[in-house]
Design an enzyme around this catalytic site. Structure first.
Site, PDB file in Angstrom:
ATOM      1  CG  ASP A   1      37.127  16.868  69.139  1.00 12.00           C
ATOM      2  OD1 ASP A   1      37.324  18.085  69.353  1.00 12.00           O
ATOM      3  OD2 ASP A   1      36.738  16.089  70.029  1.00 12.00           O
TER       4      ASP A   1
ATOM      5  CG  MET B   1      40.316  19.738  70.824  1.00 11.42           C
ATOM      6  SD  MET B   1      39.505  21.309  70.448  1.00 11.42           S
ATOM      7  CE  MET B   1      40.789  22.478  70.902  1.00 11.42           C
ATOM      8  CG  HIS B   2      40.689  20.697  75.992  1.00 10.88           C
ATOM      9  ND1 HIS B   2      41.113  21.893  75.462  1.00 10.88           N
ATOM     10  CD2 HIS B   2      39.358  20.611  75.705  1.00 10.88           C
ATOM     11  CE1 HIS B   2      40.075  22.514  74.897  1.00 10.88           C
ATOM     12  NE2 HIS B   2      39.021  21.743  75.021  1.00 10.88           N
TER      13      HIS B   2
END
Length: 480
Positions: A233, A77-78
């Site tokens: 995830d 992520m991110h």
């Protein structure tokens, strides 16, 4: 057949399952992370495409391979993938564990309504502050940025030709209204971004598009292939472990550490530094406490001692011992829950001339476990209830560490039976849902339990005292 792709930080894993959800074959490909400056963590998105091609080549010839009907991507992520108007990558992806945008994160976090709408503190690892950093330090690139995609959404673009992302992954950007599940104009404006720079949004179990014909031909797939929205995830791991409703959860002893629980509604509490994100299925959310370095702390100790983590911990055996004299604060890369500090740093205390490498390893395992207890306590402050948890991740292979963690958390920890139950399986399940439209409750089921590790009643009190001391040291570090 359904294919789940787990796009990890250090490698990609592809899992092929049949129409009953049974794993048939898997493949992996590795790649590197670049750290050009302290606190920076970047990756070339082109390596993900290469890794995917390598994995598909390994899978060709597996039973039923050519009959794949659905694919979903679970991604770290991110991350920020910046594309120009022709969908060309403008710079390396800035990853989740990059802390260069700490100042921008603090500014966004202090902006009116940002926490209320996003449901979270704006952490330096989130996507929005990364773009503010690019605006200030790489203005030419920022001016050319037509789209910003998360890593999983970038693979979705490669697979479908469409800019599309799912809710669970997008919830970690600080641009999404996490309660309402759509892009927030207020959050975008606060981050100096526009709606047209965002991908389209779908639920993780919904169709995001069809596989491009040229890829189907290259990979030897015969029929139309649906690409699902996919997931971040941890949401995908929740789908793989069947964590769908309130009270269910897992603790992950991976590179980073996670204590995650599903929530039946939206219950944000940003002050706890708990992450509150959309789940990969409609009208569900999940919350998690996150520590940035878990098994990575033991890997670090292995690097500086020249010994493998398995070698460092081999002498501990299986019988849990009382807390050691050496203590360790596991803040090698700063910390998220509960401290929200990119500058927090770890260290040992209580060293003496008699201290051994095994003592250091034991202290690391205890410190990481105390950090996960911090995450659990933060979740409880939001109203989340957990009576037991699955335990997953590479660290769960250590029987000693699991006994230690169960005792420090004061929770029974349940081992899934050997087999698939992580993010790749969760992604394959989402692909199946996007194709069949089945009830998620019938597909996203929990794995069979192999055994349960209870807390050690003889050592509970001593580890409770150890945790109290750990919290005091952590509070002092945060105040520096």
């Amino acid at each position: 057949m359904y294919l789940g792709i787990d796009l990890g930080t250090s490698g990609l894993r592809a899992l092929l399952t049949d129409d009953t959800g049974r794993p048939v074959a898997s493949a992996e490909a590795q790649y590197d992370v670049q750290t050009p400056h302290p606190g920076w963590s970047e990756q070339d998105p082109g390596t993900w495409i290469t890794a995917l091609d390598q994995a598909m080549a390994q899978l060709q010839g597996s039973p039923g391979y050519s009959d794949i009907r659905g694919i979903a991507v679970a991604g770290h992520m991110h991350g920020a993938v910046l594309l120009d108007s022709g969908d060309q990558v403008l710079r390396p992806c800035i990853l989740w564990n990059d802390t260069r945008s700490a100042a921008e994160a603090a500014e966004l976090d202090a902006t009116a309504q940002v926490r209320d709408l996003s449901g979270n503190i704006v952490f330096p690892g989130f996507t929005a502050p990364k773009l503010l950093w690019v605006q200030r330090h790489e203005p030419e690139i920022f001016a050319r940025t037509a789209k910003v995609l998360l890593p999983a959404a970038y693979l979705n673009l490669h697979l479908t030709g469409r800019h599309v992302a799912d809710m669970s992954d997008s919830a970690g950007t600080s641009w999404l209204d996490v309660g309402a599940r759509y892009w927030s104009d207020h959050l975008l404006e606060a981050g100096q971004m526009r709606r047209d720079q965002m991908p389209d949004l779908v639920e993780g179990c919904a169709a995001a598009g069809r596989l491009r014909p040229e890829l189907a031909s290259r990979w030897g797939l015969t029929g139309p292939v649906t690409i699902a929205g996919g997931a971040g995830d941890n949401a995908a791991a929740a789908c793989g472990t069947g964590v769908m409703t309130a009270g269910q959860g897992f603790v992950s002893l991976g590179t980073s550490g996670v204590v995650l629980t599903a929530r039946d509604g939206f219950h944000p509490d940003p002050a706890t530094a708990v992450h509150t994100f959309c789940h990969a299925i409609p009208e569900r959310w999940y919350q998690m406490g996150v520590m940035l370095s878990a098994t990575d702390c033991l890997n670090w100790l292995g690097r500086i001692t020249g010994r493998s983590p398995a070698d460092l911990t081999a002498g501990l055996g299986d019988q849990l011992r009382p807390p050691g004299e050496v203590t360790f604060m596991p803040y090698l890369s700063g910390e998220r829950t509960p401290h929200n500090s990119a500058n927090l740093r770890g260290g040992f205390d209580g060293l003496s001339i008699a201290t051994t490498a095994e003592d250091l390893a034991r202290a690391v395992m205890e410190g990481v476990s105390y950090g996960l207890r911090d995450c659990l306590e933060a979740l409880r402050k939001t109203g989340a209830q957990l009576d037991s948890c699955l335990v997953i991740g590479g660290g769960s292979k250590s029987a000693y560490w699991v006994k230690l963690l169960a005792t420090i958390l004061n929770l029974p920890l349940q081992f899934p039976k050997d087999g698939e139950f992580g993010a790749a399986l969760g992604a394959a399940r989402l692909a199946r849902l996007a194709v069949t439209g089945e009830d998620p409750a019938e597909v996203l089921t929990a794995p069979e339990r192999a055994m349960t590790v209870p807390p050690d009643p003889q050592l509970r009190a001593s580890y409770e005292a150890g945790y109290a001391a750990f919290r005091k040291r952590g509070a002092k570090l945060t105040l520096r």
